[in-house]
Design an enzyme around this catalytic site. Structure first.
Site, PDB file in Angstrom:
ATOM      1  N   TYR A 190      50.378 -50.165 -58.228  1.00 37.70           N
ATOM      2  CA  TYR A 190      50.279 -49.478 -57.096  1.00 37.70           C
ATOM      3  C   TYR A 190      51.324 -50.146 -56.080  1.00 37.70           C
ATOM      4  O   TYR A 190      52.092 -49.507 -55.237  1.00 37.70           O
ATOM      5  CB  TYR A 190      48.876 -50.036 -56.322  1.00 37.70           C
TER       6      TYR A 190
HETATM    7  N1  LIG Z   1      42.554 -47.724 -47.008  1.00 38.70           N
HETATM    8  C1  LIG Z   1      43.325 -48.607 -46.631  1.00 38.70           C
HETATM    9  O1  LIG Z   1      43.038 -49.545 -45.737  1.00 38.70           O
HETATM   10  C2  LIG Z   1      44.520 -48.520 -47.038  1.00 38.70           C
HETATM   11  C3  LIG Z   1      45.542 -49.677 -47.207  1.00 38.70           C
HETATM   12  C4  LIG Z   1      46.947 -49.648 -47.395  1.00 38.70           C
HETATM   13  C5  LIG Z   1      47.438 -48.428 -47.589  1.00 38.70           C
HETATM   14  N2  LIG Z   1      46.618 -47.216 -47.802  1.00 38.70           N
HETATM   15  C6  LIG Z   1      47.201 -46.029 -48.108  1.00 38.70           C
HETATM   16  O2  LIG Z   1      46.573 -44.980 -47.546  1.00 38.70           O
HETATM   17  C7  LIG Z   1      46.685 -43.730 -48.097  1.00 38.70           C
HETATM   18  C8  LIG Z   1      45.224 -43.198 -47.923  1.00 38.70           C
HETATM   19  O3  LIG Z   1      44.302 -44.138 -48.450  1.00 38.70           O
HETATM   20  P1  LIG Z   1      42.806 -43.849 -48.373  1.00 38.70           P
HETATM   21  O4  LIG Z   1      42.077 -45.250 -48.678  1.00 38.70           O
HETATM   22  O5  LIG Z   1      42.182 -42.949 -47.467  1.00 38.70           O
HETATM   23  O6  LIG Z   1      42.586 -43.216 -49.943  1.00 38.70           O
HETATM   24  P2  LIG Z   1      41.372 -42.617 -50.688  1.00 38.70           P
HETATM   25  O7  LIG Z   1      41.406 -42.721 -52.034  1.00 38.70           O
HETATM   26  O8  LIG Z   1      40.102 -42.861 -49.730  1.00 38.70           O
HETATM   27  O9  LIG Z   1      41.582 -40.812 -50.363  1.00 38.70           O
HETATM   28  C9  LIG Z   1      42.683 -40.328 -51.145  1.00 38.70           C
HETATM   29  C10 LIG Z   1      42.650 -38.912 -51.103  1.00 38.70           C
HETATM   30  O10 LIG Z   1      43.457 -38.364 -51.861  1.00 38.70           O
HETATM   31  C11 LIG Z   1      42.889 -37.389 -52.677  1.00 38.70           C
HETATM   32  N3  LIG Z   1      43.901 -37.420 -53.974  1.00 38.70           N
HETATM   33  C12 LIG Z   1      43.852 -38.470 -54.780  1.00 38.70           C
HETATM   34  N4  LIG Z   1      44.656 -38.120 -56.028  1.00 38.70           N
HETATM   35  C13 LIG Z   1      44.972 -36.918 -55.668  1.00 38.70           C
HETATM   36  C14 LIG Z   1      45.886 -36.180 -56.267  1.00 38.70           C
HETATM   37  N5  LIG Z   1      46.734 -36.268 -57.450  1.00 38.70           N
HETATM   38  N6  LIG Z   1      46.329 -34.861 -55.670  1.00 38.70           N
HETATM   39  C15 LIG Z   1      45.574 -34.617 -54.557  1.00 38.70           C
HETATM   40  N7  LIG Z   1      44.768 -35.411 -53.769  1.00 38.70           N
HETATM   41  C16 LIG Z   1      44.513 -36.447 -54.389  1.00 38.70           C
HETATM   42  C17 LIG Z   1      41.499 -37.819 -52.959  1.00 38.70           C
HETATM   43  O11 LIG Z   1      40.782 -36.839 -53.404  1.00 38.70           O
HETATM   44  C18 LIG Z   1      40.844 -38.354 -51.581  1.00 38.70           C
HETATM   45  O12 LIG Z   1      40.752 -37.300 -50.561  1.00 38.70           O
HETATM   46  C19 LIG Z   1      46.988 -43.946 -49.598  1.00 38.70           C
HETATM   47  O13 LIG Z   1      48.280 -43.767 -49.477  1.00 38.70           O
HETATM   48  C20 LIG Z   1      46.683 -45.402 -49.777  1.00 38.70           C
HETATM   49  O14 LIG Z   1      47.428 -45.940 -50.592  1.00 38.70           O
HETATM   50  C21 LIG Z   1      45.118 -47.435 -47.436  1.00 38.70           C
END
Ligand SMILES: NC(=O)c1ccc[n+]([C@@H]2O[C@H](COP(=O)([O-])OP(=O)(O)OC[C@H]3O[C@@H](n4cnc5c(N)ncnc54)[C@H](O)[C@@H]3O)[C@@H](O)[C@H]2O)c1
Length: 245
Positions: free
Chosen positions: A148
């Site tokens: 990641y």
């Molecule tokens: N949540 C956090 O605190 C946090 C922290 C740092 C970075 N991030 C980044 O923020 C972004 C969103 O995070 P999140 O926690 O909402 O993620 P999540 O996993 O809750 O949601 C991701 C969404 O992407 C979709 N998805 C996954 N793989 C896919 C694919 N191959 N094709 C199409 N859709 C796909 C899933 O169905 C889901 O709806 C990501 O890039 C994550 O790495 C999040």
């Protein structure tokens, strides 16, 4: 955000879902692209005039091309792209399999690259903006996040090159590193409670963010004219958890 047409990958749920809803509530038209058809149809049904949904795997190049075509066919143009979706597995570095590396790089890095390439011709016409997603876990080398973290830093490197190369095209590229309490983070908290406590204790603002109130507005800012003099920047929307210099 009136007159904006934005593609949000992973735009059906989590932070992406919050971005989709927030942009639409500010007047934008949004195409959410996501694997989760049920969540995607549900979010589109909340505002069918402004939110469209396309089911697809963002790691596939043809999905990126189809999404750009669908956004333009449906809403007339493309002004913004939010590369939010990223799937990965957390485990010690030495336990990562080839599939673990592929999952993170195919969805995170390649998905971002595919959509940036597919969107470029349309963003060139509108002098549009791209927001890509990084992570404090990658900046800080969080244990169990090797694939990641590596993909996230690859996304930041790619974003800075694109910011330089596409500045003359009028296209801005910035990165948001969020920290927000989504379902994915709740699962991570259950699997790694010690790491969760460590992260929460280090957040100066004392809490994990709300996807809609704390992260989506930062993305809206980076898509809109108020950030017209910003490109190539990493913006932390993480309660002060990581302070860049
Ligand atoms: N949540 C956090 O605190 C946090 C922290 C740092 C970075 N991030 C980044 O923020 C972004 C969103 O995070 P999140 O926690 O909402 O993620 P999540 O996993 O809750 O949601 C991701 C969404 O992407 C979709 N998805 C996954 N793989 C896919 C694919 N191959 N094709 C199409 N859709 C796909 C899933 O169905 C889901 O709806 C990501 O890039 C994550 O790495 C999040």
């Amino acid at each position: 955000m009136r007159n904006h047409v934005v593609i949000v990958t992973g735009g059906a749920a989590g932070i992406g879902g919050a971005i989709t809803t927030e942009l639409a509530s500010r007047g934008a038209h949004v195409l959410a692209v996501d694997l989760d058809a049920e969540a995607g149809q549900a979010i589109a049904a909340t505002d069918p005039d402004r939110i469209a949904f396309m089911e697809g795997d963002i790691s596939k190049e043809d999905v990126a091309r189809e999404a750009v075509k669908m956004a333009v066919d449906r809403f007339g143009k493309l002004t913004g792209l939010v590369n939010n979706a990223h799937a990965s597995r957390q485990k010690p570095l030495l336990d990562h399999t080839a599939e673990d590396w592929a999952l993170s790089f195919d969805t995170g890095f390649r998905g971002t690259l595919n959509f940036m390439k597919a969107a470029h011709p349309e963003l060139l016409k509108t002098k549009g903006a791209i927001v890509n997603f990084g992570s404090g876990a990658a900046l800080n080398g969080q244990p169990n996040q090797a694939a990641y973290a590596a993909a996230k830093e690859a996304i930041r490197g790619l974003s800075r090159v694109a910011a330089n190369e596409w500045a003359e095209d009028g296209i801005r590229v910035n990165i948001v590193c969020p920290l927000a309490l989504t379902e994915g983070v709740v699962k991570w908290k259950e699997d790694h409670p010690d790491q969760y406590d460590e992260v929460a204790a280090k957040v100066p603002l004392g809490r994990l963010g709300d996807p809609q109130k704390d992260v989506a507005p930062v993305v809206a800012f980076l898509l809109g004219d108020d950030s017209r003099y910003m490109t190539g920047q990493t913006v932390m929307a993480d309660g002060g958890g990581t302070m860049l210099r």
